[in-house]
Enzyme design. Structure first.
Site, mmCIF file in Angstrom:
data_model
loop_
_atom_site.group_PDB
_atom_site.id
_atom_site.type_symbol
_atom_site.label_atom_id
_atom_site.label_comp_id
_atom_site.label_asym_id
_atom_site.label_seq_id
_atom_site.Cartn_x
_atom_site.Cartn_y
_atom_site.Cartn_z
ATOM 1 N N ASP A 52 12.322 -6.710 -8.824
ATOM 2 C CA ASP A 52 11.484 -5.566 -8.460
ATOM 3 C C ASP A 52 10.019 -5.957 -8.678
ATOM 4 O O ASP A 52 9.714 -6.842 -9.476
ATOM 5 C CB ASP A 52 11.837 -4.336 -9.319
ATOM 6 C CG ASP A 52 11.444 -3.021 -8.643
ATOM 7 O OD1 ASP A 52 12.348 -2.336 -8.135
ATOM 8 O OD2 ASP A 52 10.244 -2.700 -8.605
ATOM 9 N N ASP A 78 7.578 -9.632 -5.913
ATOM 10 C CA ASP A 78 6.867 -8.783 -4.957
ATOM 11 C C ASP A 78 7.251 -9.263 -3.561
ATOM 12 O O ASP A 78 6.864 -10.361 -3.148
ATOM 13 C CB ASP A 78 5.352 -8.935 -5.198
ATOM 14 C CG ASP A 78 4.536 -8.123 -4.200
ATOM 15 O OD1 ASP A 78 5.122 -7.470 -3.318
ATOM 16 O OD2 ASP A 78 3.287 -8.152 -4.314
ATOM 17 N N TYR A 168 6.687 4.137 8.819
ATOM 18 C CA TYR A 168 7.961 3.961 8.104
ATOM 19 C C TYR A 168 9.101 3.813 9.116
ATOM 20 O O TYR A 168 9.916 2.891 9.021
ATOM 21 C CB TYR A 168 8.191 5.166 7.191
ATOM 22 C CG TYR A 168 9.437 5.078 6.348
ATOM 23 C CD1 TYR A 168 9.523 4.187 5.285
ATOM 24 C CD2 TYR A 168 10.537 5.898 6.606
ATOM 25 C CE1 TYR A 168 10.661 4.110 4.497
ATOM 26 C CE2 TYR A 168 11.677 5.826 5.823
ATOM 27 C CZ TYR A 168 11.737 4.932 4.768
ATOM 28 O OH TYR A 168 12.868 4.862 3.996
ATOM 29 N N LYS A 172 11.500 0.595 9.650
ATOM 30 C CA LYS A 172 12.953 0.637 9.457
ATOM 31 C C LYS A 172 13.694 0.287 10.753
ATOM 32 O O LYS A 172 14.782 -0.298 10.716
ATOM 33 C CB LYS A 172 13.369 2.009 8.921
ATOM 34 C CG LYS A 172 12.871 2.284 7.492
ATOM 35 C CD LYS A 172 13.389 1.268 6.490
ATOM 36 C CE LYS A 172 13.098 1.641 5.045
ATOM 37 N NZ LYS A 172 13.626 0.658 4.079
HETATM 38 N N1 LIG Z 1 15.225 8.072 -0.911
HETATM 39 C C1 LIG Z 1 15.435 8.266 0.368
HETATM 40 O O1 LIG Z 1 15.423 9.413 0.872
HETATM 41 C C2 LIG Z 1 15.738 7.100 1.276
HETATM 42 C C3 LIG Z 1 16.323 7.360 2.529
HETATM 43 C C4 LIG Z 1 16.591 6.300 3.379
HETATM 44 C C5 LIG Z 1 16.275 5.017 3.003
HETATM 45 N N2 LIG Z 1 15.704 4.793 1.788
HETATM 46 C C6 LIG Z 1 15.385 3.412 1.439
HETATM 47 O O2 LIG Z 1 16.121 3.060 0.290
HETATM 48 C C7 LIG Z 1 15.420 2.055 -0.440
HETATM 49 C C8 LIG Z 1 15.345 2.451 -1.903
HETATM 50 O O3 LIG Z 1 14.636 3.676 -2.003
HETATM 51 P P1 LIG Z 1 14.681 4.614 -3.288
HETATM 52 O O4 LIG Z 1 14.821 6.007 -2.767
HETATM 53 O O5 LIG Z 1 15.639 4.108 -4.295
HETATM 54 O O6 LIG Z 1 13.176 4.469 -3.790
HETATM 55 P P2 LIG Z 1 12.570 3.975 -5.199
HETATM 56 O O7 LIG Z 1 11.096 4.208 -5.059
HETATM 57 O O8 LIG Z 1 13.300 4.603 -6.328
HETATM 58 O O9 LIG Z 1 12.875 2.423 -5.160
HETATM 59 C C9 LIG Z 1 12.111 1.494 -4.436
HETATM 60 C C10 LIG Z 1 11.867 0.301 -5.335
HETATM 61 O O10 LIG Z 1 11.170 -0.683 -4.568
HETATM 62 C C11 LIG Z 1 10.233 -1.285 -5.428
HETATM 63 N N3 LIG Z 1 9.149 -1.892 -4.632
HETATM 64 C C12 LIG Z 1 8.137 -1.260 -3.979
HETATM 65 N N4 LIG Z 1 7.339 -2.165 -3.416
HETATM 66 C C13 LIG Z 1 7.853 -3.385 -3.730
HETATM 67 C C14 LIG Z 1 7.447 -4.713 -3.464
HETATM 68 N N5 LIG Z 1 6.334 -4.988 -2.783
HETATM 69 N N6 LIG Z 1 8.224 -5.732 -3.922
HETATM 70 C C15 LIG Z 1 9.336 -5.471 -4.633
HETATM 71 N N7 LIG Z 1 9.752 -4.230 -4.942
HETATM 72 C C16 LIG Z 1 9.007 -3.203 -4.495
HETATM 73 C C17 LIG Z 1 9.709 -0.155 -6.309
HETATM 74 O O11 LIG Z 1 9.106 -0.650 -7.494
HETATM 75 C C18 LIG Z 1 10.988 0.630 -6.563
HETATM 76 O O12 LIG Z 1 11.623 0.207 -7.747
HETATM 77 C C19 LIG Z 1 14.049 1.919 0.252
HETATM 78 O O13 LIG Z 1 14.076 0.804 1.103
HETATM 79 C C20 LIG Z 1 13.936 3.179 1.070
HETATM 80 O O14 LIG Z 1 13.124 2.981 2.216
HETATM 81 C C21 LIG Z 1 15.430 5.800 0.907
#
Ligand SMILES: NC(=O)c1ccc[n+]([C@@H]2O[C@H](COP(=O)([O-])OP(=O)(O)OC[C@H]3O[C@@H](n4cnc5c(N)ncnc54)[C@H](O)[C@@H]3O)[C@@H](O)[C@H]2O)c1
Length: 270
Positions: A52, A78, A168, A172
């Protein structure tokens, strides 16, 4: 033809593969969906490299896995930084001697709407959500080649079909295109590539939509918009990822598995 395999490679030099559990590398593993996915993979017997941008978040997930008897290590990575990706993959590959599954859960959504969004926010969204998974697959390629097996699971979003912030949704949709292309390129070395597309999941990520009251109202609208009438949970996403990463899905590639209670279907009338 130029492809992901045409670039300079670093990586394994030995020919013997170590015995022992296979290794899953998860990006965004400190996040809500990523963390639950790491824990699920560990329960399934994978050694999990929890990566992360936020090292403390990754550390907490790795500690939870270790406390429940699983095997995990935390690494800061990152995915917007190509050098960071190569360094982290090298570190993880050399520590375990293999990298089998790669799960791309790191993701960001810019807060601004179309009128306000700045070029730097467009670029960062695409760098994290699309370029990161591409460069990560490139960095892992030497390990996959050596093993002649592996799996890539990207976490896209139901909004790849439209319906979120334009940057976004574009990122995606791009991730779906990337995953399907990689399925073609990686297939001949025995590596699958599939995408999981969740709908709204209540996580830290979704908290940017506003305060608790606004979020409650949004969640209710999202729930009501699904044929099943339920909200998707992080564990629902983790189940799909765990399946696609596993040998059970060894003959499935290039797919988009929607985990969205049916909300990927065209609008319908009840
Ligand atoms: N929550 C939703 O509604 C939802 C819906 C569809 C898809 N998603 C996708 O699911 C995935 C996880 O989302 P989540 O809801 O658990 O969000 P979250 O914010 O809890 O987790 C995202 C993680 O990505 C990390 N991150 C951000 N930028 C980064 C970088 N440059 N390098 C490495 N790590 C990085 C953050 O530190 C965080 O821990 C994402 O790709 C998101 O687009 C989420």
């Amino acid at each position: 033809m130029t492809g992901i395999s045409d670039h300079r490679e670093t990586g394994p030099d030995a020919t013997d593969l170590p015995e022992g559990p296979r290794v899953a590398l998860v990006t965004g593993g400190g996040g809500d969906i990523g963390g639950v996915t790491c824990e699920r993979l560990a329960r399934d017997g994978w050694t999990v490299a929890v990566t992360d941008l936020d090292p403390d978040a990754a550390e907490r997930v790795a500690a939870r896995i270790a406390a429940s008897g699983g095997s995990a290590r935390a690494t800061r990575m990152d995915v917007a930084d190509p050098d960071d990706i190569r360094t982290a993959v090298d570190l993880i590959g050399r520590e375990y001697g293999r990298v089998d599954a790669v799960v791309c859960a790191a993701g960001i959504e810019p807060p601004q709407d179309l009128a306000a969004i700045e070029v730097s926010a467009w670029d960062l969204t695409l760098d994290v959500n699309v370029r990161g998974p591409a460069l990560l697959a490139q960095a892992v390629l030497p390990w996959w080649r050596r093993q002649r097996s592996g799996s890539l699971v990207t976490i896209t979003s139901r909004t790849w079909l439209g319906g979120a912030h334009p940057a976004y949704a574009a990122s995606k949709a791009g991730l779906v295109g990337l995953t399907r292309s990689l399925a073609l390129e990686l297939g001949p070395i025995g590596v699958t590539a599939n995408a999981v597309a969740p709908s709204f999941v209540r996580t830290r990520f979704s908290a940017q939509r506003g305060d608790e009251r606004l979020l409650d109202a949004y969640a209710e609208r999202a729930r009501a918009a699904t044929p099943l009438g339920v909200l998707v949970r992080p564990e629902d996403v983790a189940n799909a990822v765990a399946f696609l990463a596993s040998d059970q899905a060894a003959r499935i590639t290039g797919e988009v598995l929607h985990v969205c209670a049916g909300s990927q279907l065209p609008l319908f009338v009840r």
